[in-house]
Design a protein around this motif. Structure first.
Motif, mmCIF file in Angstrom:
data_model
loop_
_atom_site.group_PDB
_atom_site.id
_atom_site.type_symbol
_atom_site.label_atom_id
_atom_site.label_comp_id
_atom_site.label_asym_id
_atom_site.label_seq_id
_atom_site.Cartn_x
_atom_site.Cartn_y
_atom_site.Cartn_z
ATOM 1 N N LEU A 162 0.834 -1.204 0.000
ATOM 2 C CA LEU A 162 0.000 0.000 0.000
ATOM 3 C C LEU A 162 0.868 1.253 0.000
ATOM 4 O O LEU A 162 1.809 1.374 0.792
ATOM 5 N N ILE A 163 0.542 2.168 -0.892
ATOM 6 C CA ILE A 163 1.106 3.517 -0.851
ATOM 7 C C ILE A 163 0.210 4.342 0.058
ATOM 8 O O ILE A 163 -0.971 4.550 -0.239
ATOM 9 N N VAL A 164 0.731 4.781 1.178
ATOM 10 C CA VAL A 164 -0.078 5.471 2.189
ATOM 11 C C VAL A 164 0.406 6.901 2.350
ATOM 12 O O VAL A 164 1.578 7.214 2.122
ATOM 13 N N PRO A 165 -0.492 7.811 2.743
ATOM 14 C CA PRO A 165 -0.071 9.200 3.004
ATOM 15 C C PRO A 165 0.830 9.269 4.231
ATOM 16 O O PRO A 165 0.694 8.489 5.179
ATOM 17 N N VAL A 166 1.757 10.201 4.195
ATOM 18 C CA VAL A 166 2.631 10.440 5.345
ATOM 19 C C VAL A 166 1.870 11.306 6.343
ATOM 20 O O VAL A 166 1.464 12.427 6.026
ATOM 21 N N ARG A 167 1.656 10.779 7.520
ATOM 22 C CA ARG A 167 0.886 11.496 8.542
ATOM 23 C C ARG A 167 1.649 11.495 9.857
ATOM 24 O O ARG A 167 2.782 11.069 9.938
ATOM 25 N N ASN A 168 0.958 12.012 10.907
ATOM 26 C CA ASN A 168 1.515 12.032 12.260
ATOM 27 C C ASN A 168 2.799 12.854 12.304
ATOM 28 O O ASN A 168 3.833 12.421 12.837
ATOM 29 N N GLU A 169 2.729 14.061 11.732
ATOM 30 C CA GLU A 169 3.901 14.936 11.741
ATOM 31 C C GLU A 169 4.168 15.445 13.157
ATOM 32 O O GLU A 169 3.251 15.827 13.886
ATOM 33 N N ILE A 170 5.426 15.454 13.546
ATOM 34 C CA ILE A 170 5.823 15.897 14.889
ATOM 35 C C ILE A 170 5.939 17.417 14.906
ATOM 36 O O ILE A 170 6.577 18.005 14.020
ATOM 37 N N SER B 146 9.664 22.440 -0.520
ATOM 38 C CA SER B 146 10.775 22.737 0.371
ATOM 39 C C SER B 146 10.446 23.957 1.223
ATOM 40 O O SER B 146 9.878 24.952 0.748
ATOM 41 N N ASP B 147 10.779 23.863 2.478
ATOM 42 C CA ASP B 147 10.526 24.970 3.404
ATOM 43 C C ASP B 147 11.592 26.045 3.246
ATOM 44 O O ASP B 147 12.785 25.742 3.152
ATOM 45 N N ASN B 148 11.142 27.300 3.178
ATOM 46 C CA ASN B 148 12.087 28.403 3.173
ATOM 47 C C ASN B 148 12.670 28.577 4.572
ATOM 48 O O ASN B 148 12.257 27.926 5.534
ATOM 49 N N SER C 225 17.657 17.598 12.613
ATOM 50 C CA SER C 225 16.202 17.543 12.711
ATOM 51 C C SER C 225 15.556 18.807 12.161
ATOM 52 O O SER C 225 14.492 18.760 11.537
ATOM 53 N N LEU C 226 16.200 19.955 12.375
ATOM 54 C CA LEU C 226 15.629 21.221 11.910
ATOM 55 C C LEU C 226 15.686 21.375 10.398
ATOM 56 O O LEU C 226 15.012 22.242 9.841
ATOM 57 N N THR C 227 16.474 20.539 9.716
ATOM 58 C CA THR C 227 16.560 20.620 8.257
ATOM 59 C C THR C 227 15.590 19.666 7.574
ATOM 60 O O THR C 227 15.585 19.572 6.344
ATOM 61 N N ALA C 228 14.771 18.925 8.312
ATOM 62 C CA ALA C 228 13.837 17.962 7.739
ATOM 63 C C ALA C 228 12.525 18.036 8.493
ATOM 64 O O ALA C 228 12.396 18.753 9.490
ATOM 65 N N THR C 229 11.552 17.301 7.960
ATOM 66 C CA THR C 229 10.256 17.189 8.609
ATOM 67 C C THR C 229 10.172 15.829 9.280
ATOM 68 O O THR C 229 10.243 14.788 8.609
ATOM 69 N N HIS D 138 11.028 18.383 0.314
ATOM 70 C CA HIS D 138 11.447 18.502 1.703
ATOM 71 C C HIS D 138 10.557 17.646 2.600
ATOM 72 O O HIS D 138 11.023 17.042 3.571
ATOM 73 N N LYS D 139 9.286 17.598 2.245
ATOM 74 C CA LYS D 139 8.332 16.821 3.023
ATOM 75 C C LYS D 139 7.621 15.855 2.087
ATOM 76 O O LYS D 139 6.819 16.271 1.250
ATOM 77 N N PRO D 140 7.896 14.534 2.164
ATOM 78 C CA PRO D 140 7.212 13.585 1.279
ATOM 79 C C PRO D 140 5.728 13.513 1.576
ATOM 80 O O PRO D 140 5.291 13.683 2.722
ATOM 81 N N ILE D 141 4.954 13.254 0.544
ATOM 82 C CA ILE D 141 3.507 13.154 0.686
ATOM 83 C C ILE D 141 3.077 11.699 0.864
ATOM 84 O O ILE D 141 2.173 11.396 1.634
ATOM 85 N N TYR D 142 3.731 10.787 0.135
ATOM 86 C CA TYR D 142 3.411 9.362 0.219
ATOM 87 C C TYR D 142 4.631 8.581 0.678
ATOM 88 O O TYR D 142 5.765 9.037 0.560
#
Length: 588
Positions: free
Chosen positions: A296-304, A550-552, A396-400, A484-488
Motif C-alpha cells: 500500500l502507498i499510504v499518506p505520510v501522517r503524524n507529523e511531529i 521545500s521549506d524556506n 532535525s531542523l533541516t527535515a520534517t 522537503h516533506k514527502p507526501i506518500y
C-alpha cells in the motif's frame, strides 16, 4: 532400458476403421526414422481420431520401442477429459514428438491434442492425414495447426510430406525427401515481417503516450512498450497498434480485464501491457519482467510539531539516564570536595555545568588528584553530550520529522485509512488479508475505475491509500526526490509479490523467444535505465510533476521554542516557591 506404454483407453473395434494399412504405417516409420537421425526424442504421444485396429497400433508402438527407444502414450477422441491439474507436461519433458492420425481438421481429436499437449508446443508434431481426403484439405489443416500454435509440424498425405511456415502469413509447401535438409528444423528466430497487432492505452509507468514537440506525432513510452517493441524489432516482426487513432486523455488508464478477456476469446494474441496475472482459462503470462512486492502507498501522517524537536535528539531512556546522572554527579562532587564551602546546591549546579560543558560556578583552589581526574572525565562527557545533541538537533531542523506510520493491517483499521483499488482487483486484494481481518479491511476498500485510481494518486489525494507494485512506486516516488516533506510512503502492508509479465494466449509461439529476450534485458540493466528515462518523458508530457514543497528559511519563533519556555516557566515557578519557603523560614 525399461520402456513402458501408457494406454488411456482400450476401445473395441468399430465399424469404421482407420485407413492406416501396413504400407502407410511403413511410410510413417520411414519419416520418423529420418527425423530421429536429425534429433532424438524420448516420448511419443499418439492421437487417433478413429477407433484403431489393435494389431496395427501394437505394431507401431512396438516399432517405436524397439527401433527408436521411445515411450508411447495413446489417446483417442473418445477418451476422458484431461486433468488440468495433472497435465501430460508433468510426466514428460520437451523432448517429445507427437503423432496425430486424422481425417479432417474439424475432428474432436484436435481438442484432445490441444489439451494434452499444453505447455509442450516446443515439441514436434507429425500429422498423418487420411489418404481418403483430397489435397484441398491441406490449407484448412495447416490453419488449424497454426491456430493451436504448432510451429514445428509435418503433414503426411498420400506418401508426400508437407511443412508450413506462419511467418509472415500461413504458407505450406511440399518437402522433397531427396533434398538434404532437416524435416523438422528448430523454431525460427526470424519472424520474417510477422505482424503483431495489439491495442495500447495509458498505463503509467508501463505504457503511456507522449506528443513529439517537433512533429506533433503521438509516441509511445514506458518500459513495457520499450521491451516489447525492441523484442519485435530484434526478431524482424512488426508492431501494429490497433487503436492508434483513439483519443487518450492524460488520466485515462488501461482496462486489463477487457484485454485479458480478448486474449481468452482469441481476439488478441498478446498484450504490450505487462500485468500481474491472467486467468488460466484465458491465457498465460510471459517470463517475468520482475517479481515485485505489492504494498500500500499510504499518506505520510503524524507529523511531529517543531517545538518537540528539542526532545528528539535523545531517546526518553537517555533523558532519564542524564537526569539520574545529574544527581549522581552532584553527590560525587560533594563527596570529593567536603568542607564549609561545599553545599548540595552548589554541587548540583556544578553537575549541570559539567554535563552542559560550561565552566564551573565555583572556584576550586588546590584540587586533589582524584577531584582533578573526575573533573577531566566529566568535561569529556559534557563535550560529547552537547556536541551529539547539537548535531542531532541541527539535522532535525533541516527535515520534517514524523511519528509512527501505518505499517500493519491493524494500524490501517485503527486509522480508518480507506483503500482505493480497481473493481476487478478487489478480490485479489482481500485474498492477501489475514482471515480474521478480512471483514474489517473490506469495509475500508473503495472500488474505482482504473483511470480514477491513477488520477487520485497523481493528484496527491491523501484521503486514500493505493495498492501498487514496487516498480510503479519507484516511478511515482521520483516525484518526491527533491521534496522537503514527502507526501506518500511505501508501507509494509503488503498484498503478496505478484509476477509481472506480458499476458498472451495459451501456448503462444512467442513465449520461448520472449523468455530469452527478457532474460537478456534483465542481465544488461536496461530495465532500470528505461524506468528513469520514461519518468523524464512523463514529466514533460504532464503525467507527473516534481513536488517542490521545500521549506524556506524559518526563524526560531516563540512557538518553535515553546518547550524551552515551558521549562523556563516551570523553573520560575519552582524558584518562586523556594523563595516563599525560605522567606517563611527566615521570619520564624
Amino acid at each position: 532400458m525399461l520402456l513402458a506404454t501408457l494406454w488411456l483407453l482400450l476401445l473395441p473395434l468399430g465399424s469404421s476403421q482407420f485407413d492406416a494399412d501396413s504400407d502407410n504405417l511403413g511410410f510413417v516409420q520411414r519419416i520418423l526414422r529420418r527425423v530421429s537421425n536429425e534429433e532424438r526424442w524420448t516420448n511419443t504421444p499418439i492421437f487417433m481420431s478413429r477407433p484403431p485396429q489393435v494389431e496395427q497400433v501394437d505394431h507401431l508402438i512396438s516399432w517405436l520401442h524397439s527401433n527408436l527407444s521411445v515411450t508411447s502414450y495413446m489417446f483417442d477422441a473418445t477418451g476422458r477429459m484431461p486433468n488440468k491439474f495433472d497435465p501430460l507436461r508433468n510426466h514428460i519433458q520437451n523432448d517429445v514428438l507427437s503423432l496425430l492420425f486424422c481425417h479432417s481438421s474439424d475432428e474432436i481429436i484436435f481438442w484432445h491434442l490441444d489439451e494434452h499437449l499444453r505447455k509442450l508446443r516446443a515439441g514436434r508434431l507429425v500429422v498423418y492425414l487420411s489418404s481418403q481426403r483430397q489435397e484441398s484439405a491441406l490449407p484448412k489443416l495447416f490453419q488449424k495447426l497454426w491456430q493451436l500454435q504448432f510451429v514445428q509440424a509435418l503433414v503426411l498425405h498420400r506418401r508426400r510430406v508437407y511443412a508450413y511456415t506462419p511467418y509472415p502469413t500461413v504458407r505450406y509447401f511440399q518437402v522433397h525427401l531427396q533434398e538434404h535438409r532437416l524435416l523438422l528444423p528448430a523454431a525460427p528466430r526470424d519472424l520474417n515481417g510477422y505482424v503483431v497487432s495489439t491495442p495500447a492505452e495509458n498505463d503509467l509507468p508501463r505504457v503511456f503516450f507522449v506528443r513529439d514537440p517537433k512533429t506533433g506525432a503521438h509516441l509511445i513510452r514506458g518500459y513495457g512498450y520499450r521491451i516489447f517493441a525492441e523484442f519485435l524489432r530484434r526478431h524482424n516482426a512488426q508492431l501494429v497498434v490497433s487503436n492508434a487513432a483513439q483519443d487518450r486523455p492524460t488520466f485515462t488508464n488501461v482496462d486489463m480485464s477487457r484485454l485479458t478477456q480478448m486474449i481468452g476469446d482469441d481476439r488478441l494474441e498478446i498484450s504490450m501491457h505487462p500485468y500481474v496475472g491472467i486467468d488460466r482459462e484465458l491465457g498465460i503470462l510471459s517470463y517475468p519482467l520482475t517479481i515485485a512486492q505489492n504494498c500500500l502507498i499510504v499518506p505520510v501522517r503524524n507529523e511531529i510539531p517543531r517545538y518537540m524537536y528539542l526532545l528528539r535528539p535523545f531517546h526518553w531512556t537517555s533523558w532519564l539516564l542524564l537526569l539520574a546522572g545529574v544527581f549522581y554527579i552532584s553527590l560525587t562532587l560533594y563527596w570529593l570536595n567536603p568542607g564549609l564551602s561545599a553545599s548540595p546546591g552548589s554541587s548540583l549546579l556544578d553537575a549541570l555545568c559539567q554535563l552542559l560543558f560550561l565552566s564551573s560556578p565555583s572556584r576550586v583552589y588546590n584540587p586533589s588528584v582524584r577531584y582533578f581526574l573526575v573533573a577531566v572525565q566529566l568535561s569529556t562527557l559534557g563535550f560529547i553530550v552537547t556536541n551529539v545533541y547539537s548535531n542531532q538537533l541541527s539535522s532535525s531542523l533541516t527535515a520534517t520529522l514524523v511519528g509512527e506510520q501505518v505499517d500493519t493491517f491493524e494500524q490501517l483499521i485503527e486509522q480508518r485509512q480507506h483503500i482505493l483499488t480497481k473493481h476487478h482487483e478487489i478480490p485479489m486484494v482481500l485474498q492477501q488479508v489475514p482471515p480474521h481481518l478480512v471483514q474489517q479491511v473490506s469495509n475500508l476498500v473503495v472500488g474505482a475505475e482504473a483511470g480514477e485510481q491513477v488520477r487520485a494518486l497523481l493528484s496527491f489525494n491523501i484521503s486514500y491509500s493505493y495498492p501498487f507494485t514496487v516498480e510503479r512506486w519507484e516511478f511515482f516516488a521520483l516525484q518526491q526526490q527533491y521534496a522537503h516533506k514527502p507526501i506518500y510512503r511505501y508501507s509494509s502492508v503488503c498484498l503478496g509479490a505478484p509476477v509481472i509479465g506480458y499476458p498472451m494466449r495459451k501456448d503462444s509461439h512467442l513465449e520461448n523467444l520472449l523468455r530469452h529476450f527478457i532474460m537478456w534485458v534483465q542481465s544488461t540493466g536496461l530495465f532500470r535505465h528505461w524506468v528513469v528515462s520514461d519518468f523524464n518523458d512523463a514529466l514533460r508530457a504532464g503525467y507527473v510533476r516534481l513536488i517542490d514543497n521545500s521549506d524556506n528559511f524559518k526563524a526560531l519563533n516563540l512557538d518553535t521554542l515553546r518547550l524551552a519556555w515551558y521549562v523556563l516557566l516551570c523553573g520560575w515557578l519552582l524558584a518562586a516557591l523556594v523563595f516563599v519557603w525560605e522567606n517563611h523560614t527566615t521570619c520564624h
